[in-house]
Write a protein that holds these residues in place. Structure first.
Motif, PDB file in Angstrom:
ATOM      1  N   GLN A  31       0.847  -1.196   0.000  1.00 50.58           N
ATOM      2  CA  GLN A  31       0.000   0.000   0.000  1.00 50.58           C
ATOM      3  C   GLN A  31       0.882   1.245   0.000  1.00 50.58           C
ATOM      4  OE1 GLN A  31      -3.356  -0.160  -0.141  1.00 50.58           O
ATOM      5  NE2 GLN A  31      -3.233  -2.383  -0.069  1.00 50.58           N
ATOM      6  N   ARG A  32       0.472   2.218  -0.801  1.00 45.14           N
ATOM      7  CA  ARG A  32       1.173   3.505  -0.798  1.00 45.14           C
ATOM      8  C   ARG A  32       0.143   4.620  -0.851  1.00 45.14           C
ATOM      9  NH1 ARG A  32       6.329   3.636  -4.545  1.00 45.14           N
ATOM     10  NH2 ARG A  32       6.649   5.458  -3.271  1.00 45.14           N
ATOM     11  N   LEU A  33       0.268   5.540   0.046  1.00 42.81           N
ATOM     12  CA  LEU A  33      -0.562   6.735   0.041  1.00 42.81           C
ATOM     13  C   LEU A  33       0.301   7.843  -0.550  1.00 42.81           C
ATOM     14  CD1 LEU A  33      -3.283   7.934   0.827  1.00 42.81           C
ATOM     15  CD2 LEU A  33      -2.330   8.429   3.075  1.00 42.81           C
ATOM     16  N   ILE A  34      -0.089   8.353  -1.691  1.00 43.26           N
ATOM     17  CA  ILE A  34       0.720   9.290  -2.458  1.00 43.26           C
ATOM     18  C   ILE A  34       0.226  10.715  -2.201  1.00 43.26           C
ATOM     19  CG2 ILE A  34       1.523   9.884  -4.779  1.00 43.26           C
ATOM     20  CD1 ILE A  34       2.174   6.947  -3.716  1.00 43.26           C
ATOM     21  N   VAL A  35       1.175  11.618  -2.022  1.00 43.72           N
ATOM     22  CA  VAL A  35       0.879  13.022  -1.775  1.00 43.72           C
ATOM     23  C   VAL A  35       1.663  13.858  -2.782  1.00 43.72           C
ATOM     24  CG1 VAL A  35       1.093  14.902  -0.108  1.00 43.72           C
ATOM     25  CG2 VAL A  35       0.504  12.608   0.682  1.00 43.72           C
ATOM     26  N   ALA A  36       0.971  14.752  -3.468  1.00 46.74           N
ATOM     27  CA  ALA A  36       1.630  15.696  -4.367  1.00 46.74           C
ATOM     28  C   ALA A  36       1.654  17.057  -3.673  1.00 46.74           C
ATOM     29  CB  ALA A  36       0.877  15.791  -5.688  1.00 46.74           C
ATOM     30  N   GLU A  37       2.801  17.693  -3.710  1.00 45.80           N
ATOM     31  CA  GLU A  37       2.960  18.999  -3.071  1.00 45.80           C
ATOM     32  C   GLU A  37       3.417  20.034  -4.083  1.00 45.80           C
ATOM     33  OE1 GLU A  37       5.509  19.001   0.326  1.00 45.80           O
ATOM     34  OE2 GLU A  37       4.390  17.421   1.328  1.00 45.80           O
ATOM     35  N   ALA A  38       3.001  21.270  -3.877  1.00 41.67           N
ATOM     36  CA  ALA A  38       3.471  22.416  -4.650  1.00 41.67           C
ATOM     37  C   ALA A  38       3.575  23.589  -3.688  1.00 41.67           C
ATOM     38  CB  ALA A  38       2.527  22.738  -5.797  1.00 41.67           C
ATOM     39  N   ASN A  39       4.718  24.216  -3.660  1.00 37.78           N
ATOM     40  CA  ASN A  39       4.960  25.372  -2.786  1.00 37.78           C
ATOM     41  C   ASN A  39       4.602  25.074  -1.333  1.00 37.78           C
ATOM     42  OD1 ASN A  39       5.765  26.941  -5.054  1.00 37.78           O
ATOM     43  ND2 ASN A  39       3.611  27.302  -5.516  1.00 37.78           N
ATOM     44  N   GLY A  40       4.930  23.865  -0.884  1.00 40.49           N
ATOM     45  CA  GLY A  40       4.702  23.493   0.506  1.00 40.49           C
ATOM     46  C   GLY A  40       3.269  23.120   0.848  1.00 40.49           C
ATOM     47  N   GLU A  41       2.372  23.107  -0.153  1.00 40.93           N
ATOM     48  CA  GLU A  41       0.975  22.750   0.092  1.00 40.93           C
ATOM     49  C   GLU A  41       0.646  21.424  -0.566  1.00 40.93           C
ATOM     50  OE1 GLU A  41      -2.196  25.550  -0.449  1.00 40.93           O
ATOM     51  OE2 GLU A  41      -0.778  27.219  -0.351  1.00 40.93           O
ATOM     52  N   ILE A  42      -0.222  20.653   0.055  1.00 45.28           N
ATOM     53  CA  ILE A  42      -0.690  19.406  -0.533  1.00 45.28           C
ATOM     54  C   ILE A  42      -1.721  19.745  -1.588  1.00 45.28           C
ATOM     55  CG2 ILE A  42      -1.965  17.277  -0.084  1.00 45.28           C
ATOM     56  CD1 ILE A  42      -0.544  17.210   2.632  1.00 45.28           C
ATOM     57  N   VAL A  43      -1.471  19.299  -2.831  1.00 47.58           N
ATOM     58  CA  VAL A  43      -2.344  19.648  -3.948  1.00 47.58           C
ATOM     59  C   VAL A  43      -2.908  18.413  -4.659  1.00 47.58           C
ATOM     60  CG1 VAL A  43      -1.272  21.900  -4.329  1.00 47.58           C
ATOM     61  CG2 VAL A  43      -0.358  19.869  -5.497  1.00 47.58           C
ATOM     62  N   GLY A  44      -2.509  17.230  -4.228  1.00 47.20           N
ATOM     63  CA  GLY A  44      -3.023  16.020  -4.853  1.00 47.20           C
ATOM     64  C   GLY A  44      -2.758  14.814  -3.979  1.00 47.20           C
ATOM     65  N   THR A  45      -3.576  13.788  -4.176  1.00 42.45           N
ATOM     66  CA  THR A  45      -3.388  12.546  -3.434  1.00 42.45           C
ATOM     67  C   THR A  45      -4.001  11.385  -4.209  1.00 42.45           C
ATOM     68  OG1 THR A  45      -3.634  11.435  -1.299  1.00 42.45           O
ATOM     69  CG2 THR A  45      -5.519  12.727  -2.073  1.00 42.45           C
ATOM     70  N   MET A  46      -3.545  10.201  -3.905  1.00 45.00           N
ATOM     71  CA  MET A  46      -4.139   8.965  -4.400  1.00 45.00           C
ATOM     72  C   MET A  46      -3.562   7.821  -3.575  1.00 45.00           C
ATOM     73  SD  MET A  46      -2.227   8.272  -8.002  1.00 45.00           S
ATOM     74  CE  MET A  46      -0.474   8.604  -8.158  1.00 45.00           C
TER      75      MET A  46
ATOM     76  N   ALA B  34       2.117   6.595 -11.132  1.00 47.00           N
ATOM     77  CA  ALA B  34       1.599   5.371 -10.512  1.00 47.00           C
ATOM     78  C   ALA B  34       1.752   4.174 -11.449  1.00 47.00           C
ATOM     79  CB  ALA B  34       0.130   5.561 -10.123  1.00 47.00           C
ATOM     80  N   VAL B  35       1.485   4.363 -12.723  1.00 45.00           N
ATOM     81  CA  VAL B  35       1.641   3.275 -13.696  1.00 45.00           C
ATOM     82  C   VAL B  35       3.092   2.804 -13.727  1.00 45.00           C
ATOM     83  CG1 VAL B  35       1.547   2.720 -16.168  1.00 45.00           C
ATOM     84  CG2 VAL B  35      -0.372   3.922 -15.083  1.00 45.00           C
ATOM     85  N   GLU B  36       4.021   3.734 -13.680  1.00 49.46           N
ATOM     86  CA  GLU B  36       5.441   3.354 -13.675  1.00 49.46           C
ATOM     87  C   GLU B  36       5.814   2.568 -12.417  1.00 49.46           C
ATOM     88  OE1 GLU B  36       7.739   3.335 -16.073  1.00 49.46           O
ATOM     89  OE2 GLU B  36       5.989   3.909 -17.253  1.00 49.46           O
ATOM     90  N   ARG B  37       5.258   2.957 -11.261  1.00 48.68           N
ATOM     91  CA  ARG B  37       5.524   2.189 -10.034  1.00 48.68           C
ATOM     92  C   ARG B  37       4.995   0.761 -10.182  1.00 48.68           C
ATOM     93  NH1 ARG B  37       7.187   6.565 -10.206  1.00 48.68           N
ATOM     94  NH2 ARG B  37       8.775   5.307 -11.183  1.00 48.68           N
ATOM     95  N   CYS B  38       3.842   0.614 -10.845  1.00 50.97           N
ATOM     96  CA  CYS B  38       3.276  -0.722 -11.072  1.00 50.97           C
ATOM     97  C   CYS B  38       4.187  -1.541 -11.979  1.00 50.97           C
ATOM     98  CB  CYS B  38       1.873  -0.611 -11.656  1.00 50.97           C
ATOM     99  SG  CYS B  38       0.675   0.063 -10.473  1.00 50.97           S
ATOM    100  N   ARG B  39       4.713  -0.923 -13.020  1.00 49.96           N
ATOM    101  CA  ARG B  39       5.669  -1.628 -13.898  1.00 49.96           C
ATOM    102  C   ARG B  39       6.878  -2.084 -13.091  1.00 49.96           C
ATOM    103  NH1 ARG B  39       4.520   2.313 -18.145  1.00 49.96           N
ATOM    104  NH2 ARG B  39       3.390   1.200 -19.748  1.00 49.96           N
ATOM    105  N   GLU B  40       7.408  -1.189 -12.279  1.00 45.99           N
ATOM    106  CA  GLU B  40       8.584  -1.531 -11.460  1.00 45.99           C
ATOM    107  C   GLU B  40       8.309  -2.705 -10.534  1.00 45.99           C
ATOM    108  OE1 GLU B  40      10.241   3.063 -11.262  1.00 45.99           O
ATOM    109  OE2 GLU B  40       9.581   2.085  -9.423  1.00 45.99           O
ATOM    110  N   ARG B  41       7.088  -2.817 -10.037  1.00 50.42           N
ATOM    111  CA  ARG B  41       6.714  -3.911  -9.139  1.00 50.42           C
ATOM    112  C   ARG B  41       6.360  -5.194  -9.883  1.00 50.42           C
ATOM    113  NH1 ARG B  41       5.017  -3.001  -3.580  1.00 50.42           N
ATOM    114  NH2 ARG B  41       4.423  -5.179  -3.748  1.00 50.42           N
ATOM    115  N   GLY B  42       6.394  -5.166 -11.214  1.00 50.75           N
ATOM    116  CA  GLY B  42       6.101  -6.360 -11.989  1.00 50.75           C
ATOM    117  C   GLY B  42       4.625  -6.625 -12.198  1.00 50.75           C
ATOM    118  N   CYS B  43       3.782  -5.621 -11.999  1.00 51.21           N
ATOM    119  CA  CYS B  43       2.352  -5.790 -12.227  1.00 51.21           C
ATOM    120  C   CYS B  43       2.094  -5.999 -13.716  1.00 51.21           C
ATOM    121  CB  CYS B  43       1.575  -4.557 -11.755  1.00 51.21           C
ATOM    122  SG  CYS B  43       1.647  -4.295  -9.972  1.00 51.21           S
TER     123      CYS B  43
END
Length: 147
Positions: free
Chosen positions: A45-60, A100-109
């Motif tokens: 499991q990975r909880l992903i956080v995108a930041e810009a200028n010190g603020e959280i602007v995305g997640t998945m 995220a797709v690239e992380r899946c490739r790296e994990r062999g999905c």
């Protein structure tokens, strides 16, 4: 990181279709902290956080699922994708999904999957532009909690 949890819950709640489903009021419900701790402990499991200028602007959330089907293939599953309202249409969602797709490739999905509510037609067009196809019907069954 746990300190980001209030901002993540607020981001999940900032959506016309799911507003009110989450409770971003402080202090956060213990269930959020427990879920975060479980995600943090689980290497699939990975909880992903995108930041810009010190603020959280995305997640998945990105999950890696083992399976017997498809000759024992692993799958990646992307859930709870949210981009801060002012940044929707900026390309951040594309960057996050492709990351995220690239992380899946790296994990062999062997495949990556996601679900999107029927009403999210803009999201459907977004995913189709990125090469995703509508391949299955999804079903959910809510379970009532006792007590």
């Amino acid at each position: 990181m746990a300190a980001d949890l209030p901002a993540l819950i607020a981001l999940l709640d900032d959506d016309t279709l799911s507003r009110g489903r989450e409770d971003p009021s402080l202090p956060l419900a213990a269930s959020y902290r427990a879920a975060f701790a479980a995600i943090e402990r689980d290497p699939n499991q990975r909880l992903i956080v995108a930041e810009a200028n010190g603020e959280i602007v995305g997640t998945m959330q990105l999950s890696f699922l083992p399976g017997i089907a498809f000759r024992g293939a692993w799958r990646g599953q992307i859930e709870a994708v949210r981009i801060a309202t002012p940044l929707r249409g900026s390309g951040l969602g594309t960057q996050m999904i492709e990351w995220a797709v690239e992380r899946c490739r790296e994990r062999g999905c062997r495949m990556v999957q996601l679900m999107s509510m029927r009403e999210r037609t803009d999201a459907h067009r977004f995913y189709e532009r990125l090469g995703w196809s509508k391949s299955h019907y999804g079903f959910k069954r809510k379970l009532e909690q006792e007590g």
